[in-house]
Design a protein around this motif. Structure first.
Motif, short mmCIF file in Angstrom:
data_model
loop_
_atom_site.label_atom_id
_atom_site.label_comp_id
_atom_site.label_asym_id
_atom_site.label_seq_id
_atom_site.Cartn_x
_atom_site.Cartn_y
_atom_site.Cartn_z
N TYR A 27 0.86 -1.18 0.00
CA TYR A 27 0.00 0.00 0.00
C TYR A 27 0.90 1.23 0.00
O TYR A 27 1.78 1.37 0.85
CB TYR A 27 -0.90 -0.01 1.24
N THR A 29 0.80 5.66 -0.71
CA THR A 29 0.20 6.93 -1.11
C THR A 29 1.28 8.00 -1.03
O THR A 29 2.29 7.83 -0.35
CB THR A 29 -0.96 7.35 -0.20
N ASN A 30 1.08 9.10 -1.75
CA ASN A 30 2.02 10.22 -1.69
C ASN A 30 1.21 11.49 -1.47
O ASN A 30 1.00 12.29 -2.38
CB ASN A 30 2.83 10.30 -2.98
N LEU A 31 0.75 11.66 -0.24
CA LEU A 31 -0.17 12.74 0.09
C LEU A 31 0.33 13.51 1.31
O LEU A 31 0.89 12.91 2.24
CB LEU A 31 -1.57 12.17 0.40
N ASN A 190 8.31 7.23 -5.71
CA ASN A 190 7.81 6.79 -4.41
C ASN A 190 8.61 5.59 -3.92
O ASN A 190 8.74 4.59 -4.64
CB ASN A 190 6.33 6.39 -4.49
#
Length: 237
Positions: A27, A29-31, A190
């Motif tokens: 999993y 994310t790049n937030l 990422n």
């Protein structure tokens, strides 16, 4: 062997499960959101989706920095807590090494992962794959980008740059290194938590109680406190 990998050291948040030689789940994310709120639900969801429970885990691997001070602390704290409560080994891996591992495996040259450190500085290091083993050529460090570029121009092979902060520095890198600089695709910026799990698979375990993040430098508030108190202590001599 079932390994849980955790990376909250920068904006990218990643967790993965590696079992023997298979990535069960991953999993990412790049937030710019609060990792402290999102990391445990991410771990729980991944474990449930992969039909695994905490008792199945045999090792926890965590990104130990450098990176965001808060982000690094969150990941390391959770990893230490899990390792201690489950009585399983804990391994810490450089956040820069994770980036290098994800891009350099089939690149005939050096890999320079980087994170922006503001004021013209970057966290970076130099890595290279040899016989499918990732070798650290230059240690992780905090350095002015222009000084780093002057060092890299002397290298005998091209340099692959990778990291979500690359666009901040790419123009200066291009001016200094020209065609010697190669840039990873946006899909490679990422850090992959599955690579983190793989890197930590056979590394020596940390002492859970004494293990701390590798910030490379002190947080600005800590540095100011030390400077202020150094003057006080000098006055007492």
């Amino acid at each position: 062997m079932t390994i849980l990998a955790i990376d909250t050291s920068n904006y990218a948040l990643g967790v993965a499960l590696l079992e023997e030689n298979q990535v069960l789940g991953e999993y990412i994310t790049n937030l710019k959101k609060n990792h402290s709120i999102r990391i445990m639900p991410a771990i729980q969801t991944l474990m449930q989706d992969c039909d695994r429970v905490p008792a199945d885990l045999t090792k926890v691997v965590v990104a130990k920095g450098p990176g965001s001070y808060t982000g690094v602390r969150i990941g390391v704290t959770i990893a230490k807590t899990l390792a201690w409560s489950l009585k399983i080994p804990l391994v810490g891996v450089s956040s820069l090494e994770i980036l290098a591992a994800g891009t350099g495996r089939y690149f005939d040259g050096y890999v320079s992962p980087l994170f922006d450190a503001r004021r013209g500085q970057v966290y970076t290091g130099l890595y290279q794959y040899k016989n499918d083993e990732l070798i650290q050529v230059e240690q992780d460090q905090l350095i002015m980008l222009n000084d780093w570029a002057r060092y890299l121009i002397k290298m005998d092979k091209p340099i692959l740059f990778v990291g979500n902060d690359l666009p901040i520095h790419q123009e200066e890198i291009a001016e200094a290194l020209g065609t010697k600089a190669i840039y990873a695709a946006i899909t490679e910026h990422n850090p992959r938590p599955s690579e983190l799990a793989l890197l930590g698979q056979f590394q020596s375990e940390e002492d859970v109680h004494s293990f701390v993040p590798n910030y490379i430098r002190l947080a600005e508030a800590e540095a100011k406190w030390l400077e202020a108190n150094r003057k006080i202590f000098k006055g007492q001599d």
